[in-house]
Scaffold this motif. Structure first.
Motif, PDB file in Angstrom:
ATOM      1  N   HIS A   1      35.623  54.002  50.673  1.00  0.00           N
ATOM      2  CA  HIS A   1      35.708  53.144  51.857  1.00  0.00           C
ATOM      3  C   HIS A   1      34.461  52.263  51.957  1.00  0.00           C
ATOM      4  O   HIS A   1      34.552  51.091  52.311  1.00  0.00           O
ATOM      5  N   ALA A   2      33.298  52.855  51.656  1.00  0.00           N
ATOM      6  CA  ALA A   2      32.038  52.119  51.753  1.00  0.00           C
ATOM      7  C   ALA A   2      31.128  52.526  50.596  1.00  0.00           C
ATOM      8  O   ALA A   2      31.118  53.685  50.192  1.00  0.00           O
ATOM      9  N   LEU A   3      30.372  51.548  50.092  1.00  0.00           N
ATOM     10  CA  LEU A   3      29.503  51.787  48.954  1.00  0.00           C
ATOM     11  C   LEU A   3      28.172  51.076  49.179  1.00  0.00           C
ATOM     12  O   LEU A   3      28.135  49.860  49.355  1.00  0.00           O
ATOM     13  N   SER A   4      27.097  51.844  49.148  1.00  0.00           N
ATOM     14  CA  SER A   4      25.749  51.299  49.214  1.00  0.00           C
ATOM     15  C   SER A   4      25.213  51.287  47.781  1.00  0.00           C
ATOM     16  O   SER A   4      25.290  52.290  47.077  1.00  0.00           O
ATOM     17  N   ILE A   5      24.690  50.133  47.349  1.00  0.00           N
ATOM     18  CA  ILE A   5      24.286  49.974  45.944  1.00  0.00           C
ATOM     19  C   ILE A   5      22.813  49.586  45.846  1.00  0.00           C
ATOM     20  O   ILE A   5      22.369  48.646  46.510  1.00  0.00           O
ATOM     21  N   ASN A   6      22.095  50.300  44.989  1.00  0.00           N
ATOM     22  CA  ASN A   6      20.745  49.927  44.592  1.00  0.00           C
ATOM     23  C   ASN A   6      20.804  49.758  43.070  1.00  0.00           C
ATOM     24  O   ASN A   6      20.823  50.755  42.340  1.00  0.00           O
ATOM     25  N   ALA A   7      20.893  48.511  42.611  1.00  0.00           N
ATOM     26  CA  ALA A   7      21.056  48.203  41.180  1.00  0.00           C
ATOM     27  C   ALA A   7      19.777  47.567  40.647  1.00  0.00           C
ATOM     28  O   ALA A   7      19.339  46.529  41.134  1.00  0.00           O
ATOM     29  N   LEU A   8      19.186  48.215  39.632  1.00  0.00           N
ATOM     30  CA  LEU A   8      17.917  47.777  39.087  1.00  0.00           C
ATOM     31  C   LEU A   8      17.965  47.651  37.580  1.00  0.00           C
ATOM     32  O   LEU A   8      18.783  48.302  36.927  1.00  0.00           O
ATOM     33  N   THR A   9      17.055  46.845  37.040  1.00  0.00           N
ATOM     34  CA  THR A   9      16.861  46.802  35.594  1.00  0.00           C
ATOM     35  C   THR A   9      15.900  47.941  35.233  1.00  0.00           C
ATOM     36  O   THR A   9      15.192  48.450  36.111  1.00  0.00           O
ATOM     37  N   PRO A  10      15.834  48.341  33.966  1.00  0.00           N
ATOM     38  CA  PRO A  10      14.882  49.389  33.587  1.00  0.00           C
ATOM     39  C   PRO A  10      13.432  49.033  33.935  1.00  0.00           C
ATOM     40  O   PRO A  10      12.666  49.901  34.371  1.00  0.00           O
ATOM     41  N   SER A  11      13.044  47.760  33.805  1.00  0.00           N
ATOM     42  CA  SER A  11      11.664  47.376  34.118  1.00  0.00           C
ATOM     43  C   SER A  11      11.391  47.439  35.629  1.00  0.00           C
ATOM     44  O   SER A  11      10.243  47.635  36.033  1.00  0.00           O
ATOM     45  N   GLU A  12      12.403  47.290  36.447  1.00  0.00           N
ATOM     46  CA  GLU A  12      12.242  47.384  37.904  1.00  0.00           C
ATOM     47  C   GLU A  12      12.178  48.836  38.377  1.00  0.00           C
ATOM     48  O   GLU A  12      11.614  49.119  39.428  1.00  0.00           O
ATOM     49  N   ALA A  13      12.792  49.704  37.618  1.00  0.00           N
ATOM     50  CA  ALA A  13      12.837  51.117  38.012  1.00  0.00           C
ATOM     51  C   ALA A  13      11.512  51.771  37.743  1.00  0.00           C
ATOM     52  O   ALA A  13      11.098  52.705  38.319  1.00  0.00           O
TER      53      ALA A  13
END
Length: 92
Positions: free
Chosen positions: A80-92
């Motif tokens: 129903h709902a999705l919270s996303i934190n999407a990062l590149t490897p260098s950002e992580a």
């Protein structure tokens, strides 16, 4: 195993198929939304932290669209709902 735990396993399979993941964490936050109108439909509320090189050069909107595309078949019945934190490897 709860229905949302089973769903998370399916989400993981699809995300691993769509991205070369460095990290993936999916949390079931449905309990935080008990009584919410969306909860009545049976769809869960999930939080995803995903780290993948495919996000390099993409803004946040395009990253989210890529995750939504990978999980598209689960909307709106399983998700129903999705919270996303999407990062590149260098950002992580």
């Amino acid at each position: 195993m709860s229905i949302n735990q089973e769903r998370i396993k399916l989400f993981e399979i699809d995300l691993r198929g769509a991205f070369q993941l460095s990290q993936l964490a999916i949390e079931d936050e449905s309990h935080l939304h008990a009584g919410h109108a969306g909860a009545a439909s049976g769809g869960g509320h999930f939080k995803v932290r995903i780290v993948a090189p495919e996000f390099e050069g993409l803004n946040q909107v395009k990253r989210h669209r890529a995750v939504y595309a990978a999980l598209n078949r689960y909307f709106p019945h399983e998700i129903h709902a999705l919270s996303i934190n999407a990062l590149t490897p260098s950002e992580a």
